[in-house]
Each structure stands twice: as C-alpha cells, then as structure tokens.
Enzyme design. Structure first.
Site: not given
Length: 436
Positions: A239, A144, A212, A241, A210, A322
């Site tokens: 998200e 890093t 996932d 789902w 955002r 998607d």
C-alpha cells in the site's frame, strides 16, 4: 462437455504463455480477495464466533469465486482493535480477530481450497508499552521462538519521528503520527522483522505479504523482507496511498505525477511487490460518478492509472477497509459498484475483490449497494477466466467520451461502460463473432 472444457483450458494456457512475458511467475493468474473490513473485529452476526471462525464458515463461498489469494488482517496484538498499531508481534492470541489456533485453522482451510493466505504486515511502526521521559518509546520485551530477545527502546525509533523522540537514524520514508516509526536502517531491527515474518510463514502458514504504509520506509527494505522470507516468486503487494492531483474539487485529467510515484517505488524495490493502483481507483470513480468516461484514456491512448504502464504490478480495486464503509475516507459510489467491478475485473492488472461486496455485511448501513452485486462479481470473474485475461492482457480503447467507454481486451472481450446506449456500430464486431 468435458472434452470441450479441456480444449478450452489448453487454449487459455496458450494465450497466457504468449502474453505473460513480463508477469512474474505466480502473478499472472492472481485474484486477490480482501476477507475483512474495518468492523470485522466487532461483528458477531448473532453468534459467539470470532472473526477467524466466521471467515472459516465462508471458505467455500470465497473459493466459489475462483480467488487465488485471501488477504487477512494484521494478526498481532494491537493497541487498536483493527490491528494497525501492533505492540507484541508474536502475541497472536490477544488479537481482537481471534486466537492463534483459530487463525491456523482458517489458513489450513484456505490452503485446502488452493487459496494462499496473505498477511497484512504492519512494520513501518510499532507501539511501545512504557514511557521514557514521558514518551511511549520503551517496548515490552519479547523472546522469539529461536530465543532472540527483542528489547527495543528509543534507539529503535527514527530520530526525526515527530512525536516519539527516537535516537535512531533518520527515517528513510514518511512519518506517521499515531505510533513510533521504526528505524529500518538498523540491521538488528530488520533481522528481528525477518525472523518474525519467517515465523508467520513456517509456523502460522502465511505465504505472502500485504505491506501496510510502504511509503514509511525505503523500498529496498521491502525488497529485503520479501527476498529473505517468502521469496520473489510468491505474490506480495504493498500500500502506497499516493495523493491525486486536484484543482479545487475537480480531479485533474493528467494524473502522471501520482502514477510516477508508484513507478519509482517499483523501480527502487525491484518489483518485490505489486502496488495497489490508487490512481486507477481515483480516476475510475470520478469517471463513473460524473459521467466523464473520457478520463479512462490517458494522453497516450492507454489506461490512465498504474495499470497503463505496469499492469503486471498493479492491483486494481474499487474499495478497501480504509476507503469504503464505515470509514469512507474515499468511497466508490455505492450505487455504481458493479460498473467499477466491470472495469477492474475485465482489464489487465491484478484484480482485488472486497469481501463485504460478496457477503454484503451491513449493507443496510452502507447505502444499500445493489443486492445483485455478488452475482455480478462472480459472473465477471468467470468471464475473466473463460477469456483468459491476465495481468498483461492488451487493451484497445475504442471510445472514451462523456457517457461512453468501450474497450477491446485481447480481441476476446468487449467492455462497454456508461449510460449511453447507442454504441457506434463501427466499434462493434459482427454479431456472429461475439455473444452478449
């Protein structure tokens, strides 16, 4: 005109100050714009520009819609070109979307227009480069910027991963088959991810996430990642789902079960991020597809999705990379997208616009959605701003029947959906109070 506009903006501000008691600072006015789709890495439009450079050319267009946040794709090197199987987190130059310099230029251009760049963060899993005992569970070493060496192996993978035989702790969420599930309970893993997110914020320019596939790890970890990077006052979304309830091929009227899954996640995560409102999408597209607008009012007389309970945490959308073209995992009826946006852009919640619906890329292959759709979306967003609708506006559903839906939003906007033309007169105000 300038005086009128100034007075009008003051009125809108007063309305929002009265309503948004539960909206987090920075959430009430958010309009999210998904600036990519599943084909963004492969579409050249007859030029040699990469994805970031093509979006850079569209920054003025995006800004003209009044959006506040632009959702950009996963930025790291990935086994899959779309970015959802990341391997080397810090390697932004090898992304199929473009190099690090192009990304930084795009983010700076968005910021100059007052638009926040939101990164698609894929941290439930990470793809390994080398095999151990015939399994891909040895990751390439990364160093890093601070000098930390990321040297992960089987110990970084959840022990109950169904495919990759990890030796870490049990997975705190659902497993995913395509890549090794990371063991988020390990503080070394979390520290490394937090350092990466901090680098994306400070060095690259992102200022929101955002997340996932958040059902893949415990909600408290998402809260930690937000709290230790951008902070809880910045807009983040996730998200989850969730599956809908069906009887054979007919969507059930009662969708409280999937809605409860999302509410439970929000409670466990401490509202660290808003959630995409999959229940509203599923109900809305079935209501429009089947002309069953009674679906848009739940048993309490309220909106039937997550937005009916927690609109300040519900991201309303009609399609994404998607669900829509070309994957079409769960597409909205393409000939009725305008009707879908008439709902999502007028109702309380956090609206999200899918980029291809604005620039209509590949419309010929996507069943040729209405060429007027970009203008319709812009008009609806203009109305939303003029009226002062926010994520916590009030909804009075006046009618929800087979072919007609009528709702009054904040006593400022009346929305009518459906093919029935003869709206009952008692549902409408006098003509001198509203204009069409």
């Amino acid at each position: 005109v300038a005086d009128v506009d100034e007075h009008f903006q003051d009125t809108v501000s007063q309305i929002k100050a009265q309503k948004c008691q539960h909206c987090k600072p920075g959430y009430s006015d958010v309009v999210l714009f998904q600036a990519f789709d599943w084909l963004s890495t492969r579409r050249s439009h007859g030029s040699d520009k990469n994805y970031y450079e093509r979006v850079l050319d569209r920054v003025d267009l995006i800004a003209s819609y009044g959006v506040t946040h632009a959702w950009l794709p996963p930025p790291s090197l990935s086994v899959s070109p779309e970015g959802y199987m990341p391997s080397e987190l810090y390697n932004l130059d090898a992304s199929e979307y473009g190099d690090e310099a192009s990304l930084k230029t795009l983010i700076a251009a968005l910021k100059a227009k007052g638009i926040v760049a939101v990164a698609d963060v894929v941290i439930n899993h990470r793809c390994a480069e080398y095999t151990t005992d015939g399994r891909f569970k040895s990751f390439a070493d990364e160093v890093t910027p601070s000098g930390r060496k990321i040297n992960w192996g089987a110990w970084a993978i959840a022990e109950d991963d169904p495919c990759f035989e990890g030796t870490g702790a049990s997975d705190s969420g659902d497993s995913i088959a395509m890549a090794p599930d990371l063991d988020h309970s390990n503080p070394e893993i979390r520290d490394a991810l937090i350092e990466w997110l901090t680098w994306l914020r400070d060095d690259v320019g992102f200022d929101g996430w955002r997340f996932d596939f958040v059902q893949g790890y415990a909600p408290e970890y998402a809260r930690e990642y937000v709290g230790k990077t951008v902070g809880f006052q910045k807009f983040c979304c996730a998200e989850n789902w969730v599956g809908m309830k069906w009887t054979h091929d007919v969507l059930d009227y009662d969708q409280n079960a999937p809605r409860r899954v999302l509410l439970d996640w929000l409670a466990a995560a401490g509202d660290a991020a808003a959630l995409f409102d999959f229940p509203t999408k599923g109900i809305l597209q079935e209501a429009i597809r089947r002309r069953e607008f009674w679906r848009l009012r739940d048993s309490r007389g309220e909106p039937p999705g997550l937005a009916g309970y927690s609109p300040q945490n519900a991201v309303l959308f009609v399609d994404n990379h998607d669900t829509g073209y070309p994957q079409n995992h769960w597409p909205f009826p393409t000939d009725r997208l305008g009707c879908g946006y008439a709902y999502t852009l007028s109702h309380p919640g956090i609206p999200c616009v899918f980029g291809p619906h604005v620039w209509c890329a590949d419309a010929s292959q996507a069943a040729c959605w209405n060429v007027n759709l970009p203008r319709e979306i812009k008009t609806l967003l203009d109305i939303r701003r003029r009226v002062g609708i926010c994520c916590e506006s009030t909804v009075t559903i006046l009618e929800a029947s087979s072919e007609l839906y009528v709702a009054n939003i904040d006593e400022k906007l009346i929305v009518k959906l459906g093919p029935r033309y003869d709206v009952p007169r008692e549902l409408l105000p006098s003509e001198d109070e509203f204009e069409l």
